[in-house]
Design a protein around this motif. Structure first.
Motif, PDB file in Angstrom:
ATOM      1  N   ARG A 161       0.780  -1.304   0.095  1.00  0.00           N
ATOM      2  CA  ARG A 161       0.109  -0.019   0.013  1.00  0.00           C
ATOM      3  C   ARG A 161       0.942   1.230  -0.125  1.00  0.00           C
ATOM      4  NH1 ARG A 161      -2.605  -1.390   5.351  1.00  0.00           N
ATOM      5  NH2 ARG A 161      -0.617  -2.212   5.627  1.00  0.00           N
ATOM      6  N   GLU A 162       0.658   2.235  -0.686  1.00  0.00           N
ATOM      7  CA  GLU A 162       1.172   3.264  -0.682  1.00  0.00           C
ATOM      8  C   GLU A 162       1.205   3.935   0.778  1.00  0.00           C
ATOM      9  OE1 GLU A 162       0.320   6.013  -3.826  1.00  0.00           O
ATOM     10  OE2 GLU A 162       0.730   4.315  -5.460  1.00  0.00           O
ATOM     11  N   GLY A 163       2.499   4.651   1.058  1.00  0.00           N
ATOM     12  CA  GLY A 163       2.415   5.147   2.596  1.00  0.00           C
ATOM     13  C   GLY A 163       3.090   4.221   3.304  1.00  0.00           C
ATOM     14  N   ILE A 230      -3.910 -14.268  -8.556  1.00  0.00           N
ATOM     15  CA  ILE A 230      -3.901 -13.869  -6.941  1.00  0.00           C
ATOM     16  C   ILE A 230      -3.916 -12.184  -6.432  1.00  0.00           C
ATOM     17  CG2 ILE A 230      -2.596 -13.963  -4.621  1.00  0.00           C
ATOM     18  CD1 ILE A 230      -1.879 -16.622  -5.122  1.00  0.00           C
ATOM     19  N   LYS A 231      -2.935 -11.666  -7.337  1.00  0.00           N
ATOM     20  CA  LYS A 231      -2.705 -10.313  -7.291  1.00  0.00           C
ATOM     21  C   LYS A 231      -3.988  -9.519  -7.586  1.00  0.00           C
ATOM     22  CE  LYS A 231      -1.289  -6.146  -7.372  1.00  0.00           C
ATOM     23  NZ  LYS A 231      -0.646  -5.483  -6.324  1.00  0.00           N
ATOM     24  N   HIS A 232      -4.477  -9.792  -9.189  1.00  0.00           N
ATOM     25  CA  HIS A 232      -5.708  -9.218  -9.457  1.00  0.00           C
ATOM     26  C   HIS A 232      -7.037  -9.386  -8.607  1.00  0.00           C
ATOM     27  CE1 HIS A 232      -4.774  -8.037 -14.102  1.00  0.00           C
ATOM     28  NE2 HIS A 232      -4.637  -7.139 -13.170  1.00  0.00           N
ATOM     29  N   LEU A 277     -13.612  -1.888   5.310  1.00  0.00           N
ATOM     30  CA  LEU A 277     -14.869  -1.561   5.349  1.00  0.00           C
ATOM     31  C   LEU A 277     -14.989  -0.121   5.871  1.00  0.00           C
ATOM     32  CD1 LEU A 277     -16.089  -4.994   7.086  1.00  0.00           C
ATOM     33  CD2 LEU A 277     -16.394  -4.179   4.844  1.00  0.00           C
ATOM     34  N   ARG A 278     -14.077   0.797   5.529  1.00  0.00           N
ATOM     35  CA  ARG A 278     -14.160   2.145   5.941  1.00  0.00           C
ATOM     36  C   ARG A 278     -15.031   2.799   4.703  1.00  0.00           C
ATOM     37  NH1 ARG A 278     -10.037   4.518   5.674  1.00  0.00           N
ATOM     38  NH2 ARG A 278      -8.710   2.675   5.180  1.00  0.00           N
ATOM     39  N   ALA A 279     -16.303   3.253   5.079  1.00  0.00           N
ATOM     40  CA  ALA A 279     -17.183   4.007   3.927  1.00  0.00           C
ATOM     41  C   ALA A 279     -16.411   5.483   3.964  1.00  0.00           C
ATOM     42  CB  ALA A 279     -18.520   4.346   4.485  1.00  0.00           C
ATOM     43  N   TYR A 283     -12.952   4.486  -3.559  1.00  0.00           N
ATOM     44  CA  TYR A 283     -11.446   4.025  -3.733  1.00  0.00           C
ATOM     45  C   TYR A 283     -11.064   4.797  -4.939  1.00  0.00           C
ATOM     46  CZ  TYR A 283     -13.144   0.723  -7.246  1.00  0.00           C
ATOM     47  OH  TYR A 283     -13.663   0.181  -8.178  1.00  0.00           O
ATOM     48  N   GLY A 284      -9.532   5.147  -4.732  1.00  0.00           N
ATOM     49  CA  GLY A 284      -8.657   5.660  -5.748  1.00  0.00           C
ATOM     50  C   GLY A 284      -7.211   5.043  -5.964  1.00  0.00           C
ATOM     51  N   GLY A 285      -6.582   5.658  -6.575  1.00  0.00           N
ATOM     52  CA  GLY A 285      -5.271   5.375  -6.476  1.00  0.00           C
ATOM     53  C   GLY A 285      -4.744   4.748  -7.783  1.00  0.00           C
ATOM     54  N   ALA A 345      -4.571  14.011  -2.189  1.00  0.00           N
ATOM     55  CA  ALA A 345      -4.078  12.748  -2.396  1.00  0.00           C
ATOM     56  C   ALA A 345      -5.225  11.794  -2.485  1.00  0.00           C
ATOM     57  CB  ALA A 345      -2.884  12.274  -1.526  1.00  0.00           C
ATOM     58  N   PHE A 346      -5.089  10.313  -3.005  1.00  0.00           N
ATOM     59  CA  PHE A 346      -6.149   9.597  -3.094  1.00  0.00           C
ATOM     60  C   PHE A 346      -6.483   8.828  -1.593  1.00  0.00           C
ATOM     61  CE2 PHE A 346      -4.539   4.985  -2.866  1.00  0.00           C
ATOM     62  CZ  PHE A 346      -3.387   5.288  -3.110  1.00  0.00           C
ATOM     63  N   LYS A 347      -5.577   9.153  -0.899  1.00  0.00           N
ATOM     64  CA  LYS A 347      -5.844   8.573   0.617  1.00  0.00           C
ATOM     65  C   LYS A 347      -4.767   9.481   1.340  1.00  0.00           C
ATOM     66  CE  LYS A 347      -2.693   4.853   0.766  1.00  0.00           C
ATOM     67  NZ  LYS A 347      -2.309   3.213   1.039  1.00  0.00           N
ATOM     68  N   GLY A 348      -4.782   9.516   2.688  1.00  0.00           N
ATOM     69  CA  GLY A 348      -3.912   9.995   3.655  1.00  0.00           C
ATOM     70  C   GLY A 348      -2.358   9.259   3.386  1.00  0.00           C
ATOM     71  N   GLY A 438     -15.828  13.418   4.054  1.00  0.00           N
ATOM     72  CA  GLY A 438     -15.834  12.295   3.431  1.00  0.00           C
ATOM     73  C   GLY A 438     -15.188  11.073   3.814  1.00  0.00           C
ATOM     74  N   ARG A 439     -14.647  11.068   4.872  1.00  0.00           N
ATOM     75  CA  ARG A 439     -13.896   9.979   5.535  1.00  0.00           C
ATOM     76  C   ARG A 439     -14.256   9.452   6.795  1.00  0.00           C
ATOM     77  NH1 ARG A 439     -10.821   7.628   1.447  1.00  0.00           N
ATOM     78  NH2 ARG A 439     -10.296   9.022  -0.046  1.00  0.00           N
ATOM     79  N   ASN A 440     -15.252  10.079   7.319  1.00  0.00           N
ATOM     80  CA  ASN A 440     -15.721   9.924   8.848  1.00  0.00           C
ATOM     81  C   ASN A 440     -14.689  10.019   9.768  1.00  0.00           C
ATOM     82  OD1 ASN A 440     -18.150   9.593   7.612  1.00  0.00           O
ATOM     83  ND2 ASN A 440     -18.311   7.188   7.998  1.00  0.00           N
TER      84      ASN A 440
END
Ligand code: UDX
Length: 480
Positions: A161-163, A230-232, A277-279, A283-285, A345-348, A438-440
């Motif tokens: 995962r990035e980060g 497996i990856k996909h 399971l975080r609403a 998703y992006g990235g 960014a697409f996530k923190g 948007g991220r609760n």
């Protein structure tokens, strides 16, 4: 890590993007000699000179420690390939117009490697690729006249995962190796032996993470095709989990339940698990959108209907739109409204803006005539390439500067820094104390008790249009 007993192997990694650079640094960290190759001369010069092109925890430490020692950077693929026992291909596999993965970089690198081979090599695909790629790489190499017994092609997908890529690499849930011969799988097992034996975790100066000496990661040996799938399938499944919980969040919103409770309740079932399971706003990235499309494409090519993945993509698109409508429901009109934005960014935890839902929402707001003040701890420079600064887009250097006199503040990704905001200060900094999250990240009861109009995703009362009286007659701004 120092003084480990495992065998040191010479590895060439082709590509110095997120995957290639992290893999290079981590292979050096576990004791191998690594040659990282890229055809971008400027990038290689930067890396040689100590520059670090991406924001990634622990990467600066590893690069500083191993550069010039176990780790070198070069543009000379031929020499690097000849020196190596294993050659990892970690070049980009962008999405083509049809949704399939564009494998032209992999093809070009495979041909070039073939022209350099003068002794036995294991060529390892590390990039995310569709099933059969392994077969194609083999054919390309053979077509270039390399005898069958001088090489093997293996698959070793990454799950970084990035980060947190460095920790994910060194403390993985599992290591997947797809190989057709013992010779190839033995080399890959030797490469990962410092991790699978637990030896790395005994080292005093290891990168900290969840794995311990007595709990090393398993290495799963499969066929090359299974490893590719497996990856996909992993990424498609995780994306499905996110879209699933986002729809559940929308049901919660309509029914007046809290999706955070529902996520916890579902996640406690060990068959389901609590992660992913975080609403949110979708998703992006660089991986999920591309890999879901590529896997759907693979299914189509082999004649399997995977309509589920169409739905996953559709829900993800709709989730961004729903959030945008939520902002509209709070502000009524958009033209000339001043909106503070936290997170591009697409996530923190990353500076990557590829397929970022945050940027998508900002672009829609700009299209509607809003004036944006945006803050992201790391992604500003990259975001500027997509949305240049201008009369409608200002980049600022703190969350409070983004909130300054804004009609509303939007939270679009989940940097830890945002969770630690001084909420009272935020309240008096905003023109109207409206936070649309948007991220609760915050507790609705706390936010409401502090006088905010607080909208988030999948939590009670949010399907109702905002009461204009409560918003515009919100507690008077405190004196600074
Ligand atoms: C992903 C995979 O996790 C990794 O194994 C693979 O190798 C590359 O793709 P990454 O793209 O770095 O990693 O991000 P990840 O942390 O998985 O998040 C992907 C997207 O999903 C982000 O936009 C994130 O905000 C979103 N997300 C994640 C959610 O909306 N909810 C969640 O519960 C988890």
């Amino acid at each position: 890590m120092t003084n480990h007993k495992a065998e040191s192997i010479t590895i060439t990694v082709v590509g110095s993007g997120y995957v290639g650079l992290v893999a290079s640094a981590c292979f050096a960290e576990i004791g191998h000699r690594v040659i990282c190759v890229d055809n971008d001369e400027a990038k290689v010069r930067t890396l040689q000179a100590g520059g670090i092109p991406i924001h990634e925890d622990f990467l600066p430490e590893l690069l500083n420690q191993h550069r010039g020692g176990k780790l070198e950077f070069t543009t000379d693929l031929r020499a690097a390939a000849q020196a190596a026992q294993a050659i990892f291909i970690a070049v980009g596999t962008p999405q083509s117009r049809t949704g399939s993965a564009d494998l032209s970089f992999v093809d070009a690198v495979a041909s070039e490697i073939a022209r350099s081979i003068d002794s036995y090599k294991v060529i390892v695909e590390k990039s995310t690729v569709p099933v059969y790629t392994n077969e194609w790489i083999r054919r390309v190499i053979e077509r270039n006249g390399v005898p069958k017994d001088l090489f093997d092609v293996a698959s070793n997908p990454e799950f970084l995962r990035e980060g947190t890529a460095v920790v994910d690499f060194l403390h993985p849930d599992r290591i997947v190796v797809g190989a057709a011969t013992d010779r190839a799988s033995d080399l890959l097992k030797a490469i990962y032996a410092p991790l699978t034996s637990g030896e790395y975790y005994a080292a005093g100066n290891r990168i900290p993470g969840p794995r311990q000496q007595d709990e090393p990661p398993p290495l799963l040996l499969t066929s090359t095709k299974a490893a590719e799938i497996i990856k996909h399938a992993s990424n498609a499944f995780l994306a499905t989990k996110i879209s699933f919980i986002n729809v559940v969040a929308n049901i919660c919103e309509a029914a007046g339940a809290d999706v955070e409770d529902v996520s916890r309740g579902i996640g406690m079932d060990s068959r389901i698990g609590s992660k992913f399971l975080r609403a949110g706003i979708g998703y992006g990235g660089s991986c999920f959108p591309k890999d879901v499309a590529a896997f759907r494409n693979v299914a189509e090519l082999v004649g399997v209907d995977f309509g589920l993945l169409h739905e996953v993509e559709r829900i993800n698109e709709e989730q961004k739109l729903r959030f945008f409508q939520k902002v509209r429901s709070a502000l009524w009109t958009f033209r000339g409204k001043k909106i503070g934005v936290l997170g591009l960014a697409f996530k923190g935890g990353t500076d990557d803006i590829r397929e970022s839902p945050a940027l998508d929402i900002v672009q829609r707001l700009i299209g509607e005539g809003c004036l944006i003040s945006a803050y992201d701890p790391a992604a500003e420079e990259r975001a500027k390439e997509t949305i240049p600064p201008g009369p409608q887009m200002r980049y600022v250097d703190s969350p409070y500067a983004a909130a300054q006199d804004a009609d509303a503040l939007l939270i679009l990704n989940d940097w830890k820094e945002f969770c630690e905001l001084d909420l009272e200060r935020l309240h008096y900094t905003l023109r109207y104390p409206i936070v649309i999250d948007g991220r609760n990240l915050f507790d609705p009861t706390t936010m409401t008790s502090l006088g905010f109009t607080y909208l988030s995703v999948g939590r009670p009362g949010l399907s109702q249009p905002v009461d204009p009286i409560s918003v515009f007659h919100a507690p008077k701004k405190k004196e600074r």
